[in-house]
Design an enzyme around this catalytic site. Structure first.
Site, PDB file in Angstrom:
ATOM      1  CG  HIS A 270      -2.063   0.922   1.070  1.00 16.32           C
ATOM      2  ND1 HIS A 270      -1.989   2.276   1.335  1.00 16.32           N
ATOM      3  CD2 HIS A 270      -3.324   0.687   0.612  1.00 16.32           C
ATOM      4  CE1 HIS A 270      -3.155   2.815   1.050  1.00 16.32           C
ATOM      5  NE2 HIS A 270      -3.981   1.889   0.618  1.00 16.32           N
ATOM      6  CG  ASP A 327      -8.833  -4.433  -2.607  1.00 13.52           C
ATOM      7  OD1 ASP A 327      -9.981  -4.356  -2.139  1.00 13.52           O
ATOM      8  OD2 ASP A 327      -8.303  -3.547  -3.291  1.00 13.52           O
TER       9      ASP A 327
HETATM   10  N1  CMC Z   1       4.118  -7.626  -4.828  1.00 13.10           N
HETATM   11  C1  CMC Z   1       5.442  -7.657  -5.027  1.00 13.10           C
HETATM   12  N2  CMC Z   1       6.228  -6.570  -4.929  1.00 13.10           N
HETATM   13  C2  CMC Z   1       5.646  -5.412  -4.613  1.00 13.10           C
HETATM   14  C3  CMC Z   1       4.260  -5.299  -4.383  1.00 13.10           C
HETATM   15  C4  CMC Z   1       3.494  -6.472  -4.509  1.00 13.10           C
HETATM   16  N3  CMC Z   1       2.172  -6.427  -4.309  1.00 13.10           N
HETATM   17  N4  CMC Z   1       3.955  -4.027  -4.088  1.00 13.10           N
HETATM   18  C5  CMC Z   1       5.098  -3.344  -4.122  1.00 13.10           C
HETATM   19  N5  CMC Z   1       6.135  -4.180  -4.444  1.00 13.10           N
HETATM   20  C6  CMC Z   1       7.566  -3.827  -4.515  1.00 13.10           C
HETATM   21  C7  CMC Z   1       7.864  -3.062  -5.785  1.00 13.10           C
HETATM   22  O1  CMC Z   1       8.232  -3.934  -6.841  1.00 13.10           O
HETATM   23  C8  CMC Z   1       9.000  -2.203  -5.325  1.00 13.10           C
HETATM   24  O2  CMC Z   1      10.172  -3.013  -5.268  1.00 13.10           O
HETATM   25  P1  CMC Z   1      11.633  -2.402  -5.656  1.00 13.10           P
HETATM   26  O3  CMC Z   1      11.937  -1.421  -4.580  1.00 13.10           O
HETATM   27  O4  CMC Z   1      12.511  -3.595  -5.691  1.00 13.10           O
HETATM   28  O5  CMC Z   1      11.451  -1.754  -7.002  1.00 13.10           O
HETATM   29  C9  CMC Z   1       8.625  -1.840  -3.887  1.00 13.10           C
HETATM   30  O6  CMC Z   1       7.810  -2.937  -3.439  1.00 13.10           O
HETATM   31  C10 CMC Z   1       7.849  -0.535  -3.746  1.00 13.10           C
HETATM   32  O7  CMC Z   1       6.741  -0.581  -4.611  1.00 13.10           O
HETATM   33  P2  CMC Z   1       6.063   0.671  -5.286  1.00 13.10           P
HETATM   34  O8  CMC Z   1       5.344   0.240  -6.528  1.00 13.10           O
HETATM   35  O9  CMC Z   1       7.084   1.782  -5.407  1.00 13.10           O
HETATM   36  O10 CMC Z   1       5.029   1.078  -4.166  1.00 13.10           O
HETATM   37  P3  CMC Z   1       3.802   2.057  -4.363  1.00 13.10           P
HETATM   38  O11 CMC Z   1       3.548   2.704  -3.058  1.00 13.10           O
HETATM   39  O12 CMC Z   1       4.000   2.927  -5.554  1.00 13.10           O
HETATM   40  O13 CMC Z   1       2.618   1.043  -4.755  1.00 13.10           O
HETATM   41  C11 CMC Z   1       0.720  -0.360  -4.671  1.00 13.10           C
HETATM   42  C12 CMC Z   1       1.560   0.698  -3.924  1.00 13.10           C
HETATM   43  C13 CMC Z   1      -0.547  -0.640  -3.883  1.00 13.10           C
HETATM   44  C14 CMC Z   1       0.321   0.187  -6.055  1.00 13.10           C
HETATM   45  C15 CMC Z   1       1.569  -1.641  -4.832  1.00 13.10           C
HETATM   46  O14 CMC Z   1       1.946  -2.146  -3.576  1.00 13.10           O
HETATM   47  C16 CMC Z   1       0.850  -2.727  -5.644  1.00 13.10           C
HETATM   48  O15 CMC Z   1       0.913  -2.699  -6.878  1.00 13.10           O
HETATM   49  N6  CMC Z   1       0.163  -3.687  -4.951  1.00 13.10           N
HETATM   50  C17 CMC Z   1      -0.592  -4.708  -5.642  1.00 13.10           C
HETATM   51  C18 CMC Z   1      -1.915  -4.115  -6.091  1.00 13.10           C
HETATM   52  C19 CMC Z   1      -2.871  -3.901  -4.942  1.00 13.10           C
HETATM   53  O16 CMC Z   1      -3.095  -4.768  -4.115  1.00 13.10           O
HETATM   54  N7  CMC Z   1      -3.508  -2.709  -4.917  1.00 13.10           N
HETATM   55  C20 CMC Z   1      -4.542  -2.386  -3.935  1.00 13.10           C
HETATM   56  C21 CMC Z   1      -4.138  -1.278  -3.022  1.00 13.10           C
HETATM   57  S1  CMC Z   1      -5.242  -1.069  -1.625  1.00 13.10           S
HETATM   58  C22 CMC Z   1      -6.793  -0.724  -2.267  1.00 13.10           C
HETATM   59  C23 CMC Z   1      -6.832   0.396  -3.225  1.00 13.10           C
HETATM   60  O17 CMC Z   1      -6.111   1.386  -3.093  1.00 13.10           O
HETATM   61  O18 CMC Z   1      -7.641   0.346  -4.146  1.00 13.10           O
END
Ligand code: CMC
Length: 393
Positions: A270, A327
């Site tokens: 998140h 989720d």
């Molecule tokens: N699985 C594997 N690796 C992950 C995940 C994941 N679900 N989420 C983040 N990472 C890794 C990402 O690859 C990155 O690694 P590195 O530093 O090696 O490049 C690191 O963690 C930081 O990730 P980020 O993309 O910079 O983090 P963010 O804050 O931009 O993204 C997020 C947040 C929710 C988009 C992301 O965690 C994600 O894509 N999660 C899966 C989708 C999901 O469940 N979304 C629902 C969010 S809650 C409800 C809503 O908001 O609707």
């Protein structure tokens, strides 16, 4: 680039002051108007939370009764909506149908479009809270080729929604009270989450003084994305794929960690919660209760728990502070209730409606609101002369 700050994804830029929702991502705290999410999920109702988010205070009994009846008597859609829904292909995604339907509210209900008239905005809010569940049910029925039922306003909003979704014209439909309460709790958990992608979209569109319906249809578009509301469906697709391919959960997690094909563990991580998502804890409890009540054993629940256990003990996830989000378990509950995967994000949209309305209202009344207009850092060509066709290579 002058005084422009480069901040992709607005990681550090606050676009607004807000008194609606408080999140402490390090401590795993979520409060609506100061009230902890745990207490609201336990004691409150969806429409009471909608009132709280919009008005800042919990209602008295009289205020609540008034609010609930103002909403519940507006569940009917203009008859012409039927032909609108009939026009979509049967395999249309229900989120796309919902977005089109909410957008079309501005064509049917032109007497409540003025963003600066409080009575009109209030009327639009009632209409959204009442008619969006009806639309959601219709989006589902159209995909099944089933007749559209009329709302029965002797029922509560949520019972009505379940009946419109799952009932049949000549049969009485009685929703299981455990299912009704569980759905109500899930909607409460989704009701607001401060300046997330869809709420920001609603505010941005509204900042141009677009009407509430149009602004909210933009929010539905944002929510449909798999990195946002679409994640609940993506979790289910992921669990199904692991099961269908007979994959070992550990092998799947290795693929996630190696970022093979860019796959992520859906339902994990998140932007704000870097400790745990307080909603996920409540959702897990609801999942256990609903599955037990309905006597359903879903192997996907076991698989999800297995994936969670692996993640919580793995450096990759621990170092990046990745925990289950709201989720991760919701899809398993929705499936048990009988919703197809495509409907999961639609349920999220029903839940988020009170938050979008409250955020839009706060934006429109804030004297500091300016039209949302981010800056950029230009990286394109410098000035050059137009080349005639024959001179191009
Ligand atoms: N699985 C594997 N690796 C992950 C995940 C994941 N679900 N989420 C983040 N990472 C890794 C990402 O690859 C990155 O690694 P590195 O530093 O090696 O490049 C690191 O963690 C930081 O990730 P980020 O993309 O910079 O983090 P963010 O804050 O931009 O993204 C997020 C947040 C929710 C988009 C992301 O965690 C994600 O894509 N999660 C899966 C989708 C999901 O469940 N979304 C629902 C969010 S809650 C409800 C809503 O908001 O609707």
């Amino acid at each position: 680039t002058g005084d422009v700050t480069y901040d992709p994804g607005f990681m550090n830029t606050a676009n607004t002051k807000s008194s609606i929702t408080y999140i402490d991502g390090d401590e795993g705290i979520l409060r609506y108007r100061g009230y902890p999410i745990e207490q609201l999920a336990e004691h409150s109702s969806y429409l009471e939370v909608a009132y709280l988010l919009a008005n800042g205070e919990l209602p008295t009994q009289g205020q609540l009764d008034n609010f609930v009846s103002s909403v519940e008597r507006r569940t009917l859609l203009d008859e012409r909506f039927k032909s609108l829904f009939d026009g979509f292909p049967r395999d249309a995604h229900p989120m796309a149908v919902m977005q089109a339907g909410v957008s079309a509210l501005s064509t049917f209900y032109q007497d409540s479009l003025d963003p600066f008239d409080e009575d009109q905005v209030r009327l639009s809010s009632y209409r959204l809270l009442a008619k969006v569940p009806t639309m959601a049910a219709y989006a589902y029925r159209v995909s099944k080729g089933h007749a559209l039922l009329y709302p029965d306003n002797r029922l509560s909003l949520i019972e009505n929604f379940l009946r419109l979704t799952f009932g049949f014209p000549v049969e009485e439909y009685i929703a299981d009270p455990v299912v009704v309460r569980a759905l109500e709790q899930l909607l409460i958990l989704h009701a607001d989450h401060e300046q997330n992608c869809s709420a920001s979209a609603v505010r941005l569109v509204g900042s141009a003084q677009a009407n509430l319906f149009t602004s909210i249809s933009a929010g539905i578009g944002a929510l449909s994305g798999p990195a946002h509301g679409g994640a609940n469906a993506a979790v289910m697709e992921m669990l199904d794929e692991i099961n269908e391919r007979g994959m070992d959960p550990r092998d799947f997690m290795e693929r996630v960690k190696n970022k093979e094909d860019g796959i992520r563990l859906m339902g994990f991580g998140h932007r704000v919660y870097k400790n745990y998502d307080p909603r996920a804890k409540i959702v897990k409890k609801i999942a256990d209760d609903v599955l037990e009540r309905l006597g359903i054993q879903d192997e996907r629940l076991d698989l999800a728990m297995k994936l969670e256990e692996i993640a919580l003990n793995d450096d990759y996830f621990v170092e990046r502070k990745l925990y289950p989000n709201v989720d991760f378990y919701t899809g398993i509950i929705y499936k048990a209730m009988g919703f197809p995967t495509q409907m999961f994000t639609v349920l999220f949209a029903i839940g988020r409606m009170p938050g979008w309305i409250a955020q839009w209202n706060e934006m429109i009344h804030d004297p500091e609101t300016k039209i949302g207009r981010p800056r950029q850092i230009y990286t394109g060509q410098p000035l050059r002369e137009y080349a005639p066709m024959q001179a191009r290579t």
